[in-house]
Scaffold this motif. Structure first.
Motif, PDB file in Angstrom:
ATOM      1  N   GLN A  77     -13.880  15.750  42.845  1.00  0.00           N
ATOM      2  CA  GLN A  77     -14.009  14.826  43.982  1.00  0.00           C
ATOM      3  C   GLN A  77     -12.921  13.750  43.953  1.00  0.00           C
ATOM      4  O   GLN A  77     -12.975  12.799  44.716  1.00  0.00           O
ATOM      5  N   LEU A  78     -11.963  13.898  43.030  1.00  0.00           N
ATOM      6  CA  LEU A  78     -10.826  13.001  42.842  1.00  0.00           C
ATOM      7  C   LEU A  78     -11.203  11.626  42.281  1.00  0.00           C
ATOM      8  O   LEU A  78     -10.475  10.659  42.463  1.00  0.00           O
ATOM      9  N   ASN A  79     -12.324  11.544  41.579  1.00  0.00           N
ATOM     10  CA  ASN A  79     -12.681  10.326  40.860  1.00  0.00           C
ATOM     11  C   ASN A  79     -12.018  10.382  39.488  1.00  0.00           C
ATOM     12  O   ASN A  79     -12.104  11.400  38.790  1.00  0.00           O
ATOM     13  N   ILE A  80     -11.359   9.314  39.093  1.00  0.00           N
ATOM     14  CA  ILE A  80     -10.634   9.290  37.829  1.00  0.00           C
ATOM     15  C   ILE A  80     -11.622   9.344  36.661  1.00  0.00           C
ATOM     16  O   ILE A  80     -12.536   8.528  36.578  1.00  0.00           O
ATOM     17  N   VAL A  81     -11.412  10.334  35.778  1.00  0.00           N
ATOM     18  CA  VAL A  81     -12.264  10.468  34.597  1.00  0.00           C
ATOM     19  C   VAL A  81     -11.514  10.118  33.312  1.00  0.00           C
ATOM     20  O   VAL A  81     -12.126   9.865  32.286  1.00  0.00           O
ATOM     21  N   HIS A  82     -10.181  10.096  33.378  1.00  0.00           N
ATOM     22  CA  HIS A  82      -9.376   9.657  32.232  1.00  0.00           C
ATOM     23  C   HIS A  82      -8.014   9.183  32.711  1.00  0.00           C
ATOM     24  O   HIS A  82      -7.402   9.799  33.579  1.00  0.00           O
TER      25      HIS A  82
END
Length: 170
Positions: A77-82
């Motif tokens: 969903q293009l949420n930054i995870v790192h």
């Protein structure tokens, strides 16, 4: 030597030291701090790739140490995870400030709609892309950001993440 480096990293990362106390070692101490953070980032990226069963292989060490690139990983969903620690030097954001946010946080009024449209199409089509885009730092100043992004699939062929390599350019 590798075991020594690992033990030294574990010991020194628990301390709040930015450099070693001897003047002649200041440069080494600062470099050691950067190496520890890069090692931590590489370890986290490798763990992320294992946890998500990536079919993707990359030379994270090369991107971080030799090319001094920032690495961002998002979910589908293009949420930054790192985000790697060196992002703070490029745009003023620390990794924990942007976790869960979308890369649009770096865009602003002067960011090209045409370029963002091309990136969006590549993401929708799940194909690699490369672009230079005008981004905004935390303080509101602008910089040109070269980025290379690509989808990451697991070993079953399912899209699990996106990865982007970024660097400020003139």
């Amino acid at each position: 030597m590798k075991e020594y480096d690992n033990a030294a990293y574990r010991y020194y990362s628990g301390l709040d030291l930015k450099s070693l106390p001897l003047m002649s070692w200041d440069i080494y101490g600062l470099y050691f701090d950067i190496l520890c953070k890069n090692y931590d980032d590489v370890t986290t990226l490798l763990r992320l790739s294992e946890d998500n069963n990536w079919s993707y292989t990359s030379k994270f060490n090369e991107a971080l140490l030799q090319k001094e690139q920032v690495i961002l990983v998002t979910d589908t969903q293009l949420n930054i995870v790192h985000a790697t620690h060196n992002i703070v030097h490029m745009n003023g954001y620390s990794p924990h400030e942007i976790l869960g946010k979308r890369p649009k946080v770096f865009q602003g009024e002067g960011t090209s709609k045409e370029t963002t449209g091309q990136i969006r199409k590549a993401i929708e089509n799940r194909i690699p892309f490369e672009a230079v885009i005008l981004n905004y730092r935390k303080d509101g100043s602008t910089y040109n950001c070269w980025l290379r992004g690509e989808p990451i699939f697991d070993t079953s062929g399912v899209l699990v993440n996106f990865i982007a390599y970024e660097k400020e350019v003139a």
